[in-house]
Write a protein that holds these residues in place. Structure first.
Motif, PDB file in Angstrom:
ATOM      1  N   LEU A   1      32.246  50.367  30.762  1.00 55.90           N
ATOM      2  CA  LEU A   1      31.770  49.899  31.720  1.00 55.90           C
ATOM      3  C   LEU A   1      30.227  49.468  31.663  1.00 55.90           C
ATOM      4  N   GLY A   2      29.495  49.938  30.566  1.00 54.41           N
ATOM      5  CA  GLY A   2      28.090  49.637  30.373  1.00 54.41           C
ATOM      6  C   GLY A   2      28.400  48.500  29.377  1.00 54.41           C
ATOM      7  N   ASP A   3      29.325  47.995  28.979  1.00 50.50           N
ATOM      8  CA  ASP A   3      29.250  46.925  27.958  1.00 50.50           C
ATOM      9  C   ASP A   3      28.846  45.538  28.479  1.00 50.50           C
ATOM     10  N   THR A   4      27.493  45.085  28.102  1.00 50.77           N
ATOM     11  CA  THR A   4      27.014  43.943  28.714  1.00 50.77           C
ATOM     12  C   THR A   4      26.946  42.617  27.783  1.00 50.77           C
ATOM     13  N   GLU A   5      27.473  43.111  26.501  1.00 47.57           N
ATOM     14  CA  GLU A   5      27.685  41.821  25.703  1.00 47.57           C
ATOM     15  C   GLU A   5      28.688  40.925  26.145  1.00 47.57           C
ATOM     16  N   THR A   6      29.699  41.372  26.532  1.00 47.98           N
ATOM     17  CA  THR A   6      30.849  40.441  26.519  1.00 47.98           C
ATOM     18  C   THR A   6      31.163  40.243  27.982  1.00 47.98           C
ATOM     19  N   PRO A   7      30.653  39.284  28.838  1.00 49.13           N
ATOM     20  CA  PRO A   7      30.882  39.462  30.172  1.00 49.13           C
ATOM     21  C   PRO A   7      32.245  39.189  30.626  1.00 49.13           C
ATOM     22  N   ALA A   8      32.740  39.816  31.601  1.00 52.08           N
ATOM     23  CA  ALA A   8      34.066  39.426  32.152  1.00 52.08           C
ATOM     24  C   ALA A   8      34.471  38.268  32.512  1.00 52.08           C
ATOM     25  N   ALA A   9      35.426  37.557  32.062  1.00 52.28           N
ATOM     26  CA  ALA A   9      35.949  36.176  32.367  1.00 52.28           C
ATOM     27  C   ALA A   9      36.280  36.132  34.034  1.00 52.28           C
ATOM     28  N   GLU A  10      35.609  35.229  34.699  1.00 47.42           N
ATOM     29  CA  GLU A  10      35.729  35.087  36.133  1.00 47.42           C
ATOM     30  C   GLU A  10      37.352  34.469  36.259  1.00 47.42           C
ATOM     31  N   GLU A  11      38.204  35.206  37.258  1.00 43.24           N
ATOM     32  CA  GLU A  11      39.451  35.053  37.564  1.00 43.24           C
ATOM     33  C   GLU A  11      39.640  33.824  38.570  1.00 43.24           C
ATOM     34  N   PRO A  12      40.262  32.938  38.450  1.00 42.98           N
ATOM     35  CA  PRO A  12      40.218  31.941  39.690  1.00 42.98           C
ATOM     36  C   PRO A  12      40.976  32.482  40.902  1.00 42.98           C
ATOM     37  N   ALA A  13      40.231  32.277  42.103  1.00 43.88           N
ATOM     38  CA  ALA A  13      40.952  32.840  43.120  1.00 43.88           C
ATOM     39  C   ALA A  13      42.429  32.393  43.378  1.00 43.88           C
ATOM     40  N   THR A  14      43.253  33.210  43.863  1.00 41.22           N
ATOM     41  CA  THR A  14      44.539  32.733  44.010  1.00 41.22           C
ATOM     42  C   THR A  14      44.633  31.991  45.319  1.00 41.22           C
ATOM     43  N   PRO A  15      45.287  30.790  45.077  1.00 38.72           N
ATOM     44  CA  PRO A  15      45.559  30.125  46.441  1.00 38.72           C
ATOM     45  C   PRO A  15      46.726  30.687  47.213  1.00 38.72           C
ATOM     46  N   GLY A  16      46.276  30.553  48.183  1.00 36.18           N
ATOM     47  CA  GLY A  16      47.332  31.176  49.495  1.00 36.18           C
ATOM     48  C   GLY A  16      46.872  32.625  49.852  1.00 36.18           C
ATOM     49  N   LEU A  17      45.704  33.092  49.537  1.00 36.60           N
ATOM     50  CA  LEU A  17      45.139  34.268  50.038  1.00 36.60           C
ATOM     51  C   LEU A  17      44.086  33.869  50.744  1.00 36.60           C
ATOM     52  N   PRO A  18      43.875  34.698  51.894  1.00 31.51           N
ATOM     53  CA  PRO A  18      42.704  34.428  52.715  1.00 31.51           C
ATOM     54  C   PRO A  18      41.470  35.126  52.163  1.00 31.51           C
ATOM     55  N   ASN A  19      40.327  34.306  52.682  1.00 33.57           N
ATOM     56  CA  ASN A  19      39.081  34.882  52.289  1.00 33.57           C
ATOM     57  C   ASN A  19      38.945  36.146  52.822  1.00 33.57           C
ATOM     58  N   VAL A  20      38.253  37.284  52.289  1.00 32.28           N
ATOM     59  CA  VAL A  20      37.988  38.543  52.648  1.00 32.28           C
ATOM     60  C   VAL A  20      37.230  38.503  54.096  1.00 32.28           C
ATOM     61  N   ASP A  21      36.084  37.706  54.257  1.00 37.03           N
ATOM     62  CA  ASP A  21      35.381  37.537  55.509  1.00 37.03           C
ATOM     63  C   ASP A  21      36.243  37.005  56.597  1.00 37.03           C
ATOM     64  N   ASP A  22      37.226  36.359  56.417  1.00 33.82           N
ATOM     65  CA  ASP A  22      38.259  35.895  57.543  1.00 33.82           C
ATOM     66  C   ASP A  22      39.156  37.065  57.963  1.00 33.82           C
ATOM     67  N   LEU A  23      39.097  38.215  57.234  1.00 34.61           N
ATOM     68  CA  LEU A  23      39.894  39.301  57.608  1.00 34.61           C
ATOM     69  C   LEU A  23      39.384  40.320  58.501  1.00 34.61           C
ATOM     70  N   LEU A  24      38.018  40.314  58.549  1.00 30.80           N
ATOM     71  CA  LEU A  24      37.199  40.985  59.372  1.00 30.80           C
ATOM     72  C   LEU A  24      37.115  40.590  60.851  1.00 30.80           C
ATOM     73  N   PRO A  25      37.306  41.501  61.650  1.00 30.41           N
ATOM     74  CA  PRO A  25      37.228  41.386  63.131  1.00 30.41           C
ATOM     75  C   PRO A  25      35.964  40.558  63.456  1.00 30.41           C
ATOM     76  N   PRO A  26      35.693  39.634  64.618  1.00 30.92           N
ATOM     77  CA  PRO A  26      34.561  39.151  65.017  1.00 30.92           C
ATOM     78  C   PRO A  26      33.693  40.283  65.654  1.00 30.92           C
ATOM     79  N   PRO A  27      32.484  39.916  65.390  1.00 26.94           N
ATOM     80  CA  PRO A  27      31.584  41.087  66.097  1.00 26.94           C
ATOM     81  C   PRO A  27      31.646  40.908  67.629  1.00 26.94           C
ATOM     82  N   SER A  28      31.409  42.203  68.446  1.00 30.03           N
ATOM     83  CA  SER A  28      31.427  42.132  69.759  1.00 30.03           C
ATOM     84  C   SER A  28      30.087  41.501  70.181  1.00 30.03           C
TER      85      SER A  28
END
Length: 121
Positions: A84-111
């Motif tokens: 977990l503390g290994d900062t020498e090799t950053p993890a590769a960014e995975e591309p977002a999977t098309p077809g999955l909604p954004n996490v912010d869109d799943l939250l209910p709107p504030p009252s």
């Protein structure tokens, strides 16, 4: 090798469960008793099942220790915290999977009653 030992370990576990369930209850504990006694007691069968239980239990413990040793050899001496503390090799960014909604869109709107940010009184 590890898969073979794991398969044997699982078969031993099932056999051990079966042998324990086949044994006659000796009364006491959570059991309701062994039923009527009489001339046929089945002591020889209980002794054979007892010996088989000990043999299966010893083999189960042996395969457990073998799996532990194999897992320790495979771990390569690196702790999970070190990974977990290994900062020498950053993890590769995975591309977002098309077809999955954004996490912010799943939250209910504030009252409308509740403020979006806490107010300082």
């Amino acid at each position: 090798m590890e898969n073979v030992v794991l398969t044997i370990h699982l078969l031993l576990a099932l056999a051990l469960i079966g042998v324990v369930l086949l044994q006659r209850s000796e009364g006491g504990g959570l059991g309701m008793g062994g039923g009527g006694g009489g001339a046929v007691t089945g002591r020889a069968a209980a002794t054979a099942l007892g010996k088989l239980t000990w043999i299966l239990a010893a083999a189960f413990i042996a395969t457990s220790l073998t799996l532990t040793v194999l897992a320790a050899q495979k771990s390569s001496g690196v702790s999970v915290l070190d990974r977990l503390g290994d900062t020498e090799t950053p993890a590769a960014e995975e591309p977002a999977t098309p077809g999955l909604p954004n996490v912010d869109d799943l939250l209910p709107p504030p009252s409308s009653d509740a403020p979006l940010t806490p107010t300082a009184d």
